[in-house]
Design an enzyme around this catalytic site. Structure first.
Site, PDB file in Angstrom:
ATOM      1  N   GLY A 123       0.498 -11.441  -3.665  1.00  0.00           N
ATOM      2  CA  GLY A 123       0.054 -11.547  -5.133  1.00  0.00           C
ATOM      3  C   GLY A 123      -1.778 -11.208  -4.351  1.00  0.00           C
ATOM      4  CB  CYS A 124      -3.918 -13.657  -5.112  1.00  0.00           C
ATOM      5  SG  CYS A 124      -6.112 -14.487  -3.999  1.00  0.00           S
TER       6      CYS A 124
END
Length: 336
Positions: free
Chosen positions: A39-40
């Site tokens: 993800g981020c």
């Protein structure tokens, strides 16, 4: 005399140089790296940096077919969603370098599995898109084999806790570019910055490697200590700025008779049931008789949106018995 000293210094450096090079090469021999998508990359960088034996974590982009830059990747994802491009987008990743004398690839991957939700496909919590997919990009067959082995073990642990199938992409690394400078060590430079990672709360089955990992979850709430008839539970994550904002906007002023509790665990209170796994934090779940009946996913500071959901619950025919409790809470909290 000066020339003689310079000559001696030069000879000394020439003699020492091979030993210094050999020492540097020896140190490099103990280092290994792997590319991970969670993800981020801001949160991924912080989580993976905390693992024992990890010596460096760099945010970057991998395995895409376009120019690797933050803005280009976001723009391209929009084109993909509109059906205007079929080129593969890059994955936001972290390049994790670790000392094999102090840890193992298996231990690093255990940290990877436990620190994000690998069942969400092209998203991670609030971050949606193929650029946020869960991924392991390997340098060789041995890394691929270890990735597959740990995936299969963790899959069984997830299934036992009613989570779905792992969607993590495991593939050879085809390209990698370091992210822009301002993304590196982002949460070190911005302690209150966004971190969308929370993990599933499912521990990797016991092994020597898993015992080396720092705890990535907290104990679930005890259902016996909560209101069995109606109970709101706020599922949070560490360093989640939206959770902190929800606390400041809503929880700190809560005066409703309807009980509300918060937890960092991704599991429901002991003996209670969620309808499906959590995908973002904060998530506010309404339980009745120990079963989820409704949820509010994500909070971005829009209090009206939350209260609309809150009010909608008392409009359900089967919820008439809690309407008074919810209306009282709505009225009191709206004063703040």
């Amino acid at each position: 005399m000066k020339n003689r000293c310079n000559t001696l210094l030069t000879l000394t450096l020439l003699i020492l140089a091979p030993f210094q090079i050999a020492q540097a090469n020896s140190q490099q021999d103990h280092l290994e790296s792997i590319i991970l998508g969670m993800g981020c990359f801001w949160g991924a960088e912080k989580r993976m940096s905390a693992l024992p034996g990890v010596v460096d974590v760099e945010s970057g982009y991998a395995n895409g077919e376009i120019e690797a830059s933050y803005r280009k990747i976001l723009s391209h994802e929009s084109l993909r969603k509109l059906g205007l491009s079929d080129k593969r987008n890059h994955t936001e990743v972290v390049k994790v370098t670790f000392d094999t004398n102090r840890t193992s690839l298996e231990a690093v991957l255990i940290g990877f599995w436990q620190n994000h939700d690998p069942t969400q496909g092209d998203r991670q919590g609030n971050d949606v898109g193929s650029n946020y997919r869960s991924a392991i990009y390997t340098h060789n067959d041995d890394q691929t084999a270890t990735a597959v082995k740990t995936r299969d073990i963790y899959q069984q642990a997830l299934l036992a806790k009613k989570f779905g199938r792992i969607t993590t992409e495991i593939a050879p690394l085809t390209n990698y570019s370091a992210a822009e400078t301002y993304h590196q060590d982002y949460l070190v430079k911005n302690p209150n910055g966004y971190c969308g990672l929370g993990g599933t709360g499912v521990i990797y089955p016991d092994s020597q490697e898993s015992r080396l990992q720092p705890p990535s979850t907290t104990a679930m709430l005890d259902g016996a200590k909560l209101d069995p008839q109606q109970q709101l539970v706020v599922f949070e994550a560490e360093e989640c700025i939206f959770c902190q904002q929800f606390k400041a906007d809503i929880l700190d002023h809560w005066q409703a008779e309807l009980e509300i509790a918060s937890t960092l665990s991704r599991q429901p209170p002991a003996g209670w049931k969620l309808q499906k796994s959590l995908i973002a934090t904060p998530t506010i779940v309404l339980f009745e008789q120990g079963n989820e009946v409704s949820r509010f996913t994500g909070y971005n500071g829009n209090m009206n949106r939350f209260w609309q959901w809150f009010d909608s619950q008392r409009m359900r025919p089967e919820a008439s018995h809690i309407a008074g409790k919810m209306e009282a809470g709505r009225a009191k909290n709206s004063l703040f």
